[in-house]
Design a protein around this motif. Structure first.
Motif, short mmCIF file in Angstrom:
data_model
loop_
_atom_site.label_atom_id
_atom_site.label_comp_id
_atom_site.label_asym_id
_atom_site.label_seq_id
_atom_site.Cartn_x
_atom_site.Cartn_y
_atom_site.Cartn_z
N TRP A 201 0.87 -1.18 0.00
CA TRP A 201 0.00 0.00 0.00
C TRP A 201 0.90 1.22 0.00
N ALA A 203 0.52 5.84 -0.49
CA ALA A 203 -0.33 7.00 -0.77
C ALA A 203 0.44 8.29 -0.54
N GLU A 214 4.33 8.44 -3.77
CA GLU A 214 3.85 8.10 -2.42
C GLU A 214 4.81 8.66 -1.38
N ALA A 217 4.36 4.45 2.70
CA ALA A 217 4.12 3.15 2.06
C ALA A 217 4.44 2.01 3.04
N ASP A 232 8.04 -0.66 6.37
CA ASP A 232 7.17 0.50 6.62
C ASP A 232 8.02 1.75 6.47
N SER A 334 1.40 -4.13 -6.85
CA SER A 334 0.42 -4.44 -5.81
C SER A 334 -0.32 -3.19 -5.34
N MET A 335 0.40 -2.07 -5.26
CA MET A 335 -0.25 -0.81 -4.88
C MET A 335 -1.36 -0.45 -5.85
N ARG A 336 -1.17 -0.78 -7.12
CA ARG A 336 -2.17 -0.48 -8.13
C ARG A 336 -3.30 -1.51 -8.18
N GLY A 338 -4.08 -3.90 -5.71
CA GLY A 338 -4.69 -4.29 -4.45
C GLY A 338 -4.58 -5.79 -4.17
#
Length: 358
Positions: A201, A203, A214, A217, A232, A334-336, A338
Motif C-alpha cells: 500500500w 499513498a 507516495e 508506504a 514500513d 500491488s499498490m495499483r 490491491g
C-alpha cells in the motif's frame, strides 16, 4: 605495500560525501577524483577531499588514472553512467537503488556481466554493526527459527529536489527507503530463499503539493517458504531519521534502532550539523558521533575495496540490486492492483557467472 585502488566519485552531492568518508580508514584505497556536472560543487568536493575535479562522465571514462568508480548520482542517471563505465572497463560500485525499475537494473547487470567488470551494490544498512550482530545471532540460532522481520524507516522528507519528482526518480518513499528494508530482509532470511510475492500500500498523504509519488508506504515480502517481512516507510515522519529493525523467531527476538545513539543534548544555540534528516537544531537533539560508521558506510566501503583487490565478489553485487528492484516493482504493481503480486526476475541473468577481478 600494494598500490592503492584509485577511486573516483561520480556525483559530489550528499551521498557522494558519505561514500568518500567511508573510505577514510581503507588503507588500500585512494580517492583520486570527484566528477560532477556542477562546477562549483565539484570544485568544493575536490578541495575538501584533496582530489582532482572531473567535469564529465566522458572524461571520467577516458581517465587512465581511475580503477573504480563509485556512482553517487540521482536515480535517473544510474543506467547511463553504468553502461558507459562498463564499456570503458572501469570497476563500478553503484548506490541504491540500482535502477528505477527491474528493467533498468537488468540492463546494468547485463552490461557489467558482458564487459566482465567488477560490480558492487552499495546497500549500507546491512553493514551497520547492530545489524551485522543481529545476523550473526540469527545464524547461530539464538532466537530459534527466524519467522518474521520488520523494518521501519522514516524522516520528514528528502533533502534534494530530484527525489520529489516521481517520474524522474522512478517512485517515491517506497523506492527511496524500502530498498534498504528489502535487502535487510534478504540479509536475514538468506539470499538462497527467494522472495515469492509482495503485497503493498502507498499513498500521498502529506506532500501532495511537492510530489505525485507516495510519501508513505508499507509492503509485505513473502518468501518462498512462507515466512514474511514487513517494510514500513515514510517521508512525513517528524522528529528526525528513524531506522528501526526487528527480527522474530520461535525462541526469541532482536530489536535495534540504528538512528538513536547514547548521546542526547538539550541546546539553546545551534552547533551546526546534527545528524542526517534532523528536524531541529535546538531543544532536544540527538547527535550521532560517527554517523558514517553507524550507517554502515565504513564497513561497506572496506568490503568493496577488499573484494576489488582480492578478486572475490563483494557482499552486495548488482545481482542483489536487481533482485531488490524486482521486489519493489512487485510492490508498485500491488499498490495499483490491491493484490499480492509475484516477483518476476530473469533467472538466466541471475545465474550468469559472477564477475571477479584479481
Amino acid at each position: 605495500m600494494a598500490t592503492p585502488v584509485r577511486v573516483a566519485m561520480l556525483g559530489c552531492g550528499f551521498i557522494g560525501e558519505f561514500h568518500a568518508l567511508g573510505l577514510r580508514y581503507v588503507a588500500n584505497a585512494r580517492l583520486v577524483a570527484g566528477c560532477d556536472a556542477d562546477p562549483e560543487r565539484r570544485a568544493a568536493y575536490a578541495e575538501r577531499f584533496a582530489c582532482r575535479a572531473i567535469a564529465s562522465l566522458e572524461d571520467l571514462c577516458a581517465d587512465p588514472e581511475v580503477d573504480l568508480v563509485v556512482v553517487s548520482v540521482p536515480n535517473h542517471l544510474h543506467r547511463e553512467a553504468v553502461l558507459a563505465l562498463a564499456a570503458a572497463g572501469k570497476g563500478i560500485a553503484c548506490t541504491k537503488p540500482l535502477g528505477r525499475s527491474a528493467e533498468e537494473a537488468a540492463d546494468m547487470l547485463r552490461a557489467v556481466t558482458d564487459a566482465g567488470v567488477f560490480n558492487a551494490y552499495l546497500e549500507n544498512v546491512i553493514f551497520n554493526p547492530d545489524l551485522l550482530r543481529m545476523r550473526d545471532m540469527v545464524t547461530a540460532g539464538a532466537i530459534g527459527r527466524l519467522t518474521t522481520a520488520r523494518a521501519r524507516e522514516g524522516h520528514s522528507g528528502p533533502h534534494a529536489p530530484h527525489f520529489w519528482n516521481a517520474d524522474l526518480a522512478g517512485g517515491g518513499a517506497l523506492l527511496d527507503m524500502a530498498s534498504h528494508g528489502a535487502e535487510y530482509a534478504r540479509f536475514l532470511f538468506g539470499k538462497d530463499v527467494p522472495v515469492a510475492d509482495v503485497f503493498a500500500w502507498g499513498a500521498t498523504l502529506v506532500h501532495g503539493e511537492r510530489t505525485t509519488g507516495e510519501d508513505n508506504a508499507m509492503m509485505i515480502m513473502r518468501f518462498a517458504d512462507g515466512r514474511a517481512a514487513t517494510i514500513d516507510v515514510s517521508w512525513s515522519s517528524k522528529g528526525g531519521l528513524e531506522g528501526r529493525f526487528e527480527a522474530y523467531g520461535d525462541a526469541g527476538r532482536l530489536i535495534t534502532d540504528i538512528s538513536v545513539g547514547s548521546l542526547k543534548a538539550f541546546v539553546e544555540r545551534p552547533a551546526g550539523y546534527v545528524v542526517e534528516k534532523a528536524d531541529a537544531e535546538t531543544g532536544w537533539v540527538f547527535p550521532v558521533p560517527d554517523e558514517v560508521r553507524v550507517h554502515g558506510h565504513d564497513l561497506m566501503m572496506t568490503d568493496v575495496i577488499d573484494a576489488f583487490v582480492t578478486g572475490r565478489p563483494p557482499r552486495e553485487t548488482f545481482r542483489d540490486g536487481y533482485v531488490v528492484n524486482g521486489v519493489l516493482d512487485a510492490a508498485y504493481r500491488s499498490m495499483r492492483s490491491g493484490r499480492w503480486e509475484p516477483v518476476t526476475l530473469d533467472l538466466v541473468l541471475l545465474d550468469a557467472p559472477a564477475v571477479v577481478t584479481a
